[in-house]
Design an enzyme around this catalytic site. Sequence first.
Site, PDB file in Angstrom:
ATOM      1  N   GLY A 160      -4.252  30.445   2.595  1.00  0.00           N
ATOM      2  CA  GLY A 160      -4.324  28.990   2.513  1.00  0.00           C
ATOM      3  C   GLY A 160      -3.818  28.369   3.798  1.00  0.00           C
ATOM      4  N   SER A 166      -1.435  26.717   6.771  1.00  0.00           N
ATOM      5  CA  SER A 166      -0.225  27.193   7.456  1.00  0.00           C
ATOM      6  C   SER A 166       1.010  26.459   6.945  1.00  0.00           C
ATOM      7  CB  SER A 166      -0.365  26.991   8.959  1.00  0.00           C
ATOM      8  OG  SER A 166      -1.437  27.773   9.415  1.00  0.00           O
ATOM      9  N   ARG A 167       0.822  25.216   6.538  1.00  0.00           N
ATOM     10  CA  ARG A 167       1.974  24.444   6.031  1.00  0.00           C
ATOM     11  C   ARG A 167       2.599  25.151   4.829  1.00  0.00           C
ATOM     12  NH1 ARG A 167       2.677  21.075   1.930  1.00  0.00           N
ATOM     13  NH2 ARG A 167       0.484  21.232   1.316  1.00  0.00           N
ATOM     14  N   GLU A 195      -2.662  34.962   5.187  1.00  0.00           N
ATOM     15  CA  GLU A 195      -3.998  34.686   5.750  1.00  0.00           C
ATOM     16  C   GLU A 195      -4.038  33.173   5.823  1.00  0.00           C
ATOM     17  OE1 GLU A 195      -6.678  36.682   6.463  1.00  0.00           O
ATOM     18  OE2 GLU A 195      -6.704  38.381   5.087  1.00  0.00           O
ATOM     19  N   CYS A 198     -12.459  29.424   6.789  1.00  0.00           N
ATOM     20  CA  CYS A 198     -11.311  29.551   7.693  1.00  0.00           C
ATOM     21  C   CYS A 198     -11.765  30.113   9.028  1.00  0.00           C
ATOM     22  CB  CYS A 198     -10.254  30.424   7.058  1.00  0.00           C
ATOM     23  SG  CYS A 198     -10.976  31.868   6.325  1.00  0.00           S
TER      24      CYS A 198
HETATM   25  N1  LIG Z   1      -7.049  33.180   6.815  1.00  0.00           N
HETATM   26  C1  LIG Z   1      -7.867  33.235   5.782  1.00  0.00           C
HETATM   27  O1  LIG Z   1      -8.374  34.293   5.427  1.00  0.00           O
HETATM   28  C2  LIG Z   1      -8.201  31.976   5.047  1.00  0.00           C
HETATM   29  C3  LIG Z   1      -9.206  31.990   4.077  1.00  0.00           C
HETATM   30  C4  LIG Z   1      -9.519  30.806   3.423  1.00  0.00           C
HETATM   31  C5  LIG Z   1      -8.831  29.640   3.726  1.00  0.00           C
HETATM   32  N2  LIG Z   1      -7.869  29.652   4.666  1.00  0.00           N
HETATM   33  C6  LIG Z   1      -7.151  28.418   5.025  1.00  0.00           C
HETATM   34  O2  LIG Z   1      -6.860  27.682   3.843  1.00  0.00           O
HETATM   35  C7  LIG Z   1      -6.792  26.297   4.133  1.00  0.00           C
HETATM   36  C8  LIG Z   1      -7.651  25.529   3.136  1.00  0.00           C
HETATM   37  O3  LIG Z   1      -7.153  25.617   1.870  1.00  0.00           O
HETATM   38  P1  LIG Z   1      -6.182  24.536   1.213  1.00  0.00           P
HETATM   39  O4  LIG Z   1      -6.050  23.372   2.112  1.00  0.00           O
HETATM   40  O5  LIG Z   1      -6.625  24.301  -0.158  1.00  0.00           O
HETATM   41  O6  LIG Z   1      -4.819  25.359   1.278  1.00  0.00           O
HETATM   42  P2  LIG Z   1      -3.437  25.075   0.527  1.00  0.00           P
HETATM   43  O7  LIG Z   1      -2.402  25.791   1.337  1.00  0.00           O
HETATM   44  O8  LIG Z   1      -3.232  23.637   0.257  1.00  0.00           O
HETATM   45  O9  LIG Z   1      -3.629  25.796  -0.898  1.00  0.00           O
HETATM   46  C9  LIG Z   1      -3.849  27.170  -1.031  1.00  0.00           C
HETATM   47  C10 LIG Z   1      -3.295  27.633  -2.367  1.00  0.00           C
HETATM   48  O10 LIG Z   1      -1.878  27.517  -2.373  1.00  0.00           O
HETATM   49  C11 LIG Z   1      -1.448  26.831  -3.538  1.00  0.00           C
HETATM   50  N3  LIG Z   1      -0.176  26.194  -3.212  1.00  0.00           N
HETATM   51  C12 LIG Z   1       0.034  24.993  -2.620  1.00  0.00           C
HETATM   52  N4  LIG Z   1       1.363  24.786  -2.466  1.00  0.00           N
HETATM   53  C13 LIG Z   1       1.991  25.881  -2.961  1.00  0.00           C
HETATM   54  C14 LIG Z   1       3.366  26.264  -3.065  1.00  0.00           C
HETATM   55  N5  LIG Z   1       4.363  25.480  -2.635  1.00  0.00           N
HETATM   56  N6  LIG Z   1       3.665  27.451  -3.636  1.00  0.00           N
HETATM   57  C15 LIG Z   1       2.682  28.270  -4.069  1.00  0.00           C
HETATM   58  N7  LIG Z   1       1.366  27.961  -3.994  1.00  0.00           N
HETATM   59  C16 LIG Z   1       1.027  26.775  -3.432  1.00  0.00           C
HETATM   60  C17 LIG Z   1      -2.601  25.914  -3.849  1.00  0.00           C
HETATM   61  O11 LIG Z   1      -2.540  25.478  -5.190  1.00  0.00           O
HETATM   62  C18 LIG Z   1      -3.777  26.813  -3.560  1.00  0.00           C
HETATM   63  O12 LIG Z   1      -4.028  27.689  -4.645  1.00  0.00           O
HETATM   64  C19 LIG Z   1      -7.315  26.153   5.547  1.00  0.00           C
HETATM   65  O13 LIG Z   1      -6.222  25.981   6.425  1.00  0.00           O
HETATM   66  C20 LIG Z   1      -8.020  27.480   5.810  1.00  0.00           C
HETATM   67  O14 LIG Z   1      -8.093  27.853   7.164  1.00  0.00           O
HETATM   68  C21 LIG Z   1      -7.531  30.798   5.317  1.00  0.00           C
END
Ligand SMILES: NC(=O)c1ccc[n+]([C@@H]2O[C@H](COP(=O)([O-])OP(=O)(O)OC[C@H]3O[C@@H](n4cnc5c(N)ncnc54)[C@H](O)[C@@H]3O)[C@@H](O)[C@H]2O)c1
Length: 552
Positions: A279, A281-282, A298, A333
């Site tokens: 997900g 980076s934050r 990732e 991503c």
């Molecule tokens: N590197 C990779 O393989 C890859 C693949 C797909 C997406 N991404 C990245 O993901 C991002 C897009 O997705 P997004 O904006 O929905 O990401 P996000 O970080 O907001 O959410 C990802 C997941 O984390 C969960 N989440 C959020 N806060 C959490 C916490 N405090 N504790 C536990 N879980 C938590 C969300 O509910 C969701 O299921 C982009 O930055 C993209 O580049 C990376």
Amino acid sequence: MSRLLSRRHLASAAAVSRSAPLACVSRWLHTPSFATVSPQEISGSNPAEVHNFVQGSWTASANWNWIVDPLNGEKFIKIAEVQGTEIKPFVESLSKCPKHGLHNPLKAPERYLMYGDISAKAAHMLGQPAISDFFAKLIQRVSPKSYQQALAEVQVSQKFLENFCGDQVRFLARSFAVPGNHLGQRSNGYRWPYGPVAIITPFNFPLEIPLLQVMGALYMGNKPVLKVDSKVSIVMEQMLRLLHECGLPAEDMDFINSDGVTMNKLLLEANPKMTLFTGSSRVAEKLAADLKGRIKLEDAGFDWKILGPDVQEVDYIAWVCDQDAYACSGQKCSAQSVLFMHKNWSSSGLLDKMKKLSERRKLEDLTIGPVLTVTTEAMTEHMNSLLKIPGSKVLFGGEPLENHSIPKIYGALKPTAVFVPLEEILKSGNFELVTKEIFGPFQVVTEYSEDQLELVLEACERMNAHLTAAVVSNDPLFLQDVLGRSVNGTTYAGIRARTTGAPQNHWFGPAGDPRGAGIGTPEAIKLVWSCHREIIYDIGPVPKNWALPSAT
Ligand SMILES: NC(=O)c1ccc[n+]([C@@H]2O[C@H](COP(=O)([O-])OP(=O)(O)OC[C@H]3O[C@@H](n4cnc5c(N)ncnc54)[C@H](O)[C@@H]3O)[C@@H](O)[C@H]2O)c1
């Protein structure tokens, strides 16, 4: 259960047949046996429900969270989201798994074979046209992308399962032995599971990312709790039902729907020995701190493509650029975020061709569509900030999509490219802004001259996310120079290089970060889902002439 469902479907089909046209009946009859939803039928008046799975049973929750249809804003899926006060069964379930896992090379090795069988059955089912079509259409409903893109996700998942049939799961746990110093001594290196683990995945690949990671975790002997972004978790919920039908033991994994805060709480209370997070980076950085480093990541991608000095195959490269930047509306991503173009390309017509290709995309077939995590206003605001940089200009796009009913909480932007001069990109005030990941149909384009390659490489060096990259050239010295001075984890090199589309046979993951995870290949599974354990056997005999040595 599957038989019950099939009967239920047949019964509904019979009921429908008395009042509805044949097409509708045939749709029900073609709903797979494990499924509890029919992708085309889900709507505001016929909402679908998504449940949790814990300690071997499907459960609801005190709260239903509504998901809106990204194409028309209708509330169309109800998610049984677990609240902070309801996590106990998940904590207990995870705590039942010891650190040495459900299996390992010295415990229950027959389970490696069982997973080979489960993979074979699941690959066979997913390979059936009606079932791949079911998943492709379900993906399209929640993470709108073209049918081909959604189907590709299913096909990659299917091939991955095929790759781990038969003995291939046990081969993942291959160990080695090194002869010791004396008779009876040898050291064995084993791939050992972590035991209780957690997997958190985003919205953009509703099937491929959670399925590949969860299977990798299970293959190596771990017990995972899986949380997929609620916007799309219906897809993996249905996949879990398929896996159960293929013999996945009900106690081997849990599936939770929740918001991020509740999942964060679960991680702190259940204390999984490893967490795989995919997900932003934050959230990745927050979890890395909360979990004291017991995590693999990732995270975000700001993916670059460098076009080398050798101009050739302009039509092909324009098409790859269009796919890399705008397929799935830029929500990969691995999407092309910045294009560094050697000046030799200026007169090639590449940018015009890219513009024309971007204009072929349309909402009707979802070759462009809703952006699930960035609003139109946020993307426009970002573009306007870039346009304040001297020399910047919109190359194409830059306007909201027209004639649609995408709700305001989501974004809707035409495929967009903004030119920013290279010297300006590198200025400290601009660099952070230009290299901010916009998870939508948006890219930055720039140009460099022969003597500016150093500046391009400086830009790549200063970026934080090193996920995918492409070096488009067939000049071996150019390739060697750029590849030797960059780090991205999945890098394509050569005239056909791309940034996206990594299938199951390519390692996919970031490099340059010790926390970096991978997905897809045997190496990725071993790295993410097992650790090294060395057992040194020293069984003797003690030499007959052994005498007590002096103290050391
Ligand atoms: N590197 C990779 O393989 C890859 C693949 C797909 C997406 N991404 C990245 O993901 C991002 C897009 O997705 P997004 O904006 O929905 O990401 P996000 O970080 O907001 O959410 C990802 C997941 O984390 C969960 N989440 C959020 N806060 C959490 C916490 N405090 N504790 C536990 N879980 C938590 C969300 O509910 C969701 O299921 C982009 O930055 C993209 O580049 C990376």
